[in-house]
Write a protein that holds these residues in place. Sequence first.
Motif, PDB file in Angstrom:
ATOM      1  N   TYR A  83       0.841  -1.204   0.000  1.00 29.13           N
ATOM      2  CA  TYR A  83       0.000   0.000   0.000  1.00 29.13           C
ATOM      3  C   TYR A  83       0.871   1.246   0.000  1.00 29.13           C
ATOM      4  O   TYR A  83       0.652   2.181  -0.782  1.00 29.13           O
ATOM      5  CB  TYR A  83      -0.930  -0.009   1.219  1.00 29.13           C
ATOM      6  CG  TYR A  83      -1.913   1.158   1.264  1.00 29.13           C
ATOM      7  CD1 TYR A  83      -3.227   0.986   0.858  1.00 29.13           C
ATOM      8  CD2 TYR A  83      -1.521   2.414   1.738  1.00 29.13           C
ATOM      9  CE1 TYR A  83      -4.130   2.053   0.900  1.00 29.13           C
ATOM     10  CE2 TYR A  83      -2.418   3.482   1.784  1.00 29.13           C
ATOM     11  CZ  TYR A  83      -3.716   3.293   1.362  1.00 29.13           C
ATOM     12  OH  TYR A  83      -4.599   4.337   1.392  1.00 29.13           O
ATOM     13  N   GLU A  84       1.885   1.286   0.883  1.00 30.88           N
ATOM     14  CA  GLU A  84       2.736   2.466   0.992  1.00 30.88           C
ATOM     15  C   GLU A  84       3.560   2.700  -0.268  1.00 30.88           C
ATOM     16  O   GLU A  84       3.793   3.846  -0.669  1.00 30.88           O
ATOM     17  CB  GLU A  84       3.655   2.351   2.215  1.00 30.88           C
ATOM     18  CG  GLU A  84       2.929   2.526   3.541  1.00 30.88           C
ATOM     19  CD  GLU A  84       2.155   3.842   3.640  1.00 30.88           C
ATOM     20  OE1 GLU A  84       2.714   4.882   3.217  1.00 30.88           O
ATOM     21  OE2 GLU A  84       1.005   3.824   4.120  1.00 30.88           O
ATOM     22  N   GLN A  85       4.023   1.626  -0.913  1.00 30.71           N
ATOM     23  CA  GLN A  85       4.784   1.778  -2.156  1.00 30.71           C
ATOM     24  C   GLN A  85       3.903   2.322  -3.277  1.00 30.71           C
ATOM     25  O   GLN A  85       4.317   3.224  -4.025  1.00 30.71           O
ATOM     26  CB  GLN A  85       5.399   0.438  -2.559  1.00 30.71           C
ATOM     27  CG  GLN A  85       6.562   0.022  -1.680  1.00 30.71           C
ATOM     28  CD  GLN A  85       7.039  -1.388  -1.967  1.00 30.71           C
ATOM     29  OE1 GLN A  85       6.274  -2.249  -2.421  1.00 30.71           O
ATOM     30  NE2 GLN A  85       8.322  -1.650  -1.722  1.00 30.71           N
ATOM     31  N   ILE A  86       2.687   1.808  -3.380  1.00 29.53           N
ATOM     32  CA  ILE A  86       1.770   2.303  -4.411  1.00 29.53           C
ATOM     33  C   ILE A  86       1.349   3.729  -4.110  1.00 29.53           C
ATOM     34  O   ILE A  86       1.261   4.574  -5.021  1.00 29.53           O
ATOM     35  CB  ILE A  86       0.563   1.362  -4.537  1.00 29.53           C
ATOM     36  CG1 ILE A  86       1.017   0.054  -5.203  1.00 29.53           C
ATOM     37  CG2 ILE A  86      -0.568   2.009  -5.337  1.00 29.53           C
ATOM     38  CD1 ILE A  86      -0.023  -1.030  -5.269  1.00 29.53           C
ATOM     39  N   LYS A  87       1.143   4.037  -2.838  1.00 32.17           N
ATOM     40  CA  LYS A  87       0.825   5.410  -2.460  1.00 32.17           C
ATOM     41  C   LYS A  87       1.964   6.356  -2.856  1.00 32.17           C
ATOM     42  O   LYS A  87       1.723   7.445  -3.407  1.00 32.17           O
ATOM     43  CB  LYS A  87       0.579   5.496  -0.953  1.00 32.17           C
ATOM     44  CG  LYS A  87       0.267   6.904  -0.452  1.00 32.17           C
ATOM     45  CD  LYS A  87       0.053   6.908   1.059  1.00 32.17           C
ATOM     46  CE  LYS A  87      -0.089   8.328   1.600  1.00 32.17           C
ATOM     47  NZ  LYS A  87      -0.250   8.332   3.075  1.00 32.17           N
ATOM     48  N   GLU A  88       3.208   5.939  -2.621  1.00 31.73           N
ATOM     49  CA  GLU A  88       4.362   6.750  -3.026  1.00 31.73           C
ATOM     50  C   GLU A  88       4.340   6.999  -4.533  1.00 31.73           C
ATOM     51  O   GLU A  88       4.535   8.134  -4.999  1.00 31.73           O
ATOM     52  CB  GLU A  88       5.667   6.052  -2.636  1.00 31.73           C
ATOM     53  CG  GLU A  88       6.918   6.818  -3.070  1.00 31.73           C
ATOM     54  CD  GLU A  88       8.206   6.036  -2.877  1.00 31.73           C
ATOM     55  OE1 GLU A  88       9.276   6.658  -2.980  1.00 31.73           O
ATOM     56  OE2 GLU A  88       8.141   4.814  -2.643  1.00 31.73           O
ATOM     57  N   ASP A  89       4.091   5.956  -5.303  1.00 28.24           N
ATOM     58  CA  ASP A  89       4.043   6.090  -6.758  1.00 28.24           C
ATOM     59  C   ASP A  89       2.955   7.059  -7.201  1.00 28.24           C
ATOM     60  O   ASP A  89       3.184   7.941  -8.039  1.00 28.24           O
ATOM     61  CB  ASP A  89       3.765   4.729  -7.405  1.00 28.24           C
ATOM     62  CG  ASP A  89       4.945   3.781  -7.327  1.00 28.24           C
ATOM     63  OD1 ASP A  89       6.043   4.214  -6.914  1.00 28.24           O
ATOM     64  OD2 ASP A  89       4.764   2.597  -7.685  1.00 28.24           O
ATOM     65  N   LEU A  90       1.771   6.877  -6.656  1.00 30.07           N
ATOM     66  CA  LEU A  90       0.644   7.691  -7.103  1.00 30.07           C
ATOM     67  C   LEU A  90       0.784   9.147  -6.674  1.00 30.07           C
ATOM     68  O   LEU A  90       0.316  10.054  -7.372  1.00 30.07           O
ATOM     69  CB  LEU A  90      -0.676   7.096  -6.605  1.00 30.07           C
ATOM     70  CG  LEU A  90      -1.007   5.691  -7.137  1.00 30.07           C
ATOM     71  CD1 LEU A  90      -2.419   5.288  -6.753  1.00 30.07           C
ATOM     72  CD2 LEU A  90      -0.817   5.594  -8.637  1.00 30.07           C
ATOM     73  N   LEU A  91       1.463   9.388  -5.563  1.00 32.63           N
ATOM     74  CA  LEU A  91       1.733  10.775  -5.169  1.00 32.63           C
ATOM     75  C   LEU A  91       2.741  11.425  -6.111  1.00 32.63           C
ATOM     76  O   LEU A  91       2.710  12.635  -6.334  1.00 32.63           O
ATOM     77  CB  LEU A  91       2.223  10.836  -3.722  1.00 32.63           C
ATOM     78  CG  LEU A  91       1.148  10.563  -2.657  1.00 32.63           C
ATOM     79  CD1 LEU A  91       1.761  10.545  -1.260  1.00 32.63           C
ATOM     80  CD2 LEU A  91       0.016  11.588  -2.728  1.00 32.63           C
ATOM     81  N   ILE A  92       3.663  10.625  -6.668  1.00 33.14           N
ATOM     82  CA  ILE A  92       4.579  11.147  -7.683  1.00 33.14           C
ATOM     83  C   ILE A  92       3.798  11.541  -8.939  1.00 33.14           C
ATOM     84  O   ILE A  92       4.014  12.617  -9.516  1.00 33.14           O
ATOM     85  CB  ILE A  92       5.654  10.088  -8.037  1.00 33.14           C
ATOM     86  CG1 ILE A  92       6.619   9.887  -6.858  1.00 33.14           C
ATOM     87  CG2 ILE A  92       6.452  10.506  -9.288  1.00 33.14           C
ATOM     88  CD1 ILE A  92       7.535   8.682  -7.022  1.00 33.14           C
ATOM     89  N   LEU A  93       2.873  10.689  -9.341  1.00 33.38           N
ATOM     90  CA  LEU A  93       2.127  10.918 -10.583  1.00 33.38           C
ATOM     91  C   LEU A  93       0.991  11.914 -10.425  1.00 33.38           C
ATOM     92  O   LEU A  93       0.597  12.574 -11.396  1.00 33.38           O
ATOM     93  CB  LEU A  93       1.563   9.585 -11.095  1.00 33.38           C
ATOM     94  CG  LEU A  93       2.586   8.473 -11.363  1.00 33.38           C
ATOM     95  CD1 LEU A  93       1.872   7.199 -11.791  1.00 33.38           C
ATOM     96  CD2 LEU A  93       3.614   8.891 -12.390  1.00 33.38           C
ATOM     97  N   ASN A  94       0.465  12.049  -9.217  1.00 35.24           N
ATOM     98  CA  ASN A  94      -0.675  12.928  -8.958  1.00 35.24           C
ATOM     99  C   ASN A  94      -0.338  14.371  -9.335  1.00 35.24           C
ATOM    100  O   ASN A  94       0.786  14.829  -9.176  1.00 35.24           O
ATOM    101  CB  ASN A  94      -1.052  12.842  -7.479  1.00 35.24           C
ATOM    102  CG  ASN A  94      -2.401  13.448  -7.188  1.00 35.24           C
ATOM    103  OD1 ASN A  94      -3.344  13.290  -7.964  1.00 35.24           O
ATOM    104  ND2 ASN A  94      -2.515  14.141  -6.062  1.00 35.24           N
ATOM    105  N   ASN A  95      -1.332  15.069  -9.873  1.00 38.89           N
ATOM    106  CA  ASN A  95      -1.216  16.472 -10.325  1.00 38.89           C
ATOM    107  C   ASN A  95      -0.478  16.619 -11.653  1.00 38.89           C
ATOM    108  O   ASN A  95      -0.425  17.719 -12.208  1.00 38.89           O
ATOM    109  CB  ASN A  95      -0.537  17.360  -9.274  1.00 38.89           C
ATOM    110  CG  ASN A  95      -1.312  17.415  -7.976  1.00 38.89           C
ATOM    111  OD1 ASN A  95      -2.544  17.423  -7.991  1.00 38.89           O
ATOM    112  ND2 ASN A  95      -0.608  17.441  -6.851  1.00 38.89           N
TER     113      ASN A  95
END
Length: 314
Positions: A34-46
């Motif tokens: 979960y934390e790894q995917i959250k890190e990825d999606l925060l990079i891609l977000n915006n």
Amino acid sequence: MNRNKPLTIAPGKAICYSGFREGQSPESGIYPTYEQIKEDLLILNNHWKYLRLYDCDKQTDIVLEVIQKEKLDFKVMLGAYIGAEMNNFGCPWGGTYSEEELNKNKERNLNQIQKLIQLANQYPEIIFSLSAGNEALVHWTDHYVPLENVIRYVRMIKKGAKQPVTFCENYVPWLDKLKDLVEEIDFISIHTYPVWEYKNIHEAMEYTKQNYYSVADKYPNKPVVITEAGWATNSNGRGISIGNVSQDLQEIYYNDLVNWSEEDDVLTFVFEAFDEPWKGSQEPLEPEKHWGLFTVDRKPKKVMAKLFADSRIV
């Protein structure tokens, strides 16, 4: 200007996402956390609005959970990964299976389609479209599925879910072989890879346009989306010339691709967000491993250096 009617979605940049890191792969059953995917999606977000996911697996469950719980502004094209249902003796890297394996694949494929429908209904605000499979009809695929079976899956999805339905495939089969499938789907999804077809960077963008419009002009009443287009940054020389890939060349193609997509109103999913070391052969420079705009360590490549100059990931 795009001559076909567009999908009724807001404009936005689109990217293919799979989060497998070192030591993780769908084959091993070791998935990102979960934390790894959250890190990825925060990079891609915006920076990207649309994500393409390939498989209704554990990783997809977590991605959708993260988007919902963290209230991230993504819309997802969700795919079912369908495996070989018949042998393809024309595949250069092995497309033959035992009857037992083919029967297991058919059972798994049905489960994939059912899971796709379930997720589509569970996350209707996040999932904006559905794909019945990926590169399962092109002549070189190692997971060949007969056209009539793909059509059956499309009909199942349309019966069970409200989102528009497509199938993601190389541009060539759409020109003739898949005419019956076009009648069944809501929009066409094509893949275009000039570098795999021995085009250099000076030919690349014009070739991508030719690939796109060869399909779009054939079916003027059907929306056409590019669900994969990108440029590798490394090669071992097999399939792609070593001199034809680099971070500099990736940057050129990416910028040309995005600019044209916006000008011509073509929804284009860039392949891909992050390098995936599990793909392809064991050779470190295998091209399949090196399509990311970011390295497997989540460091931006040259194409992303300016956009992420002040980011903590640099």
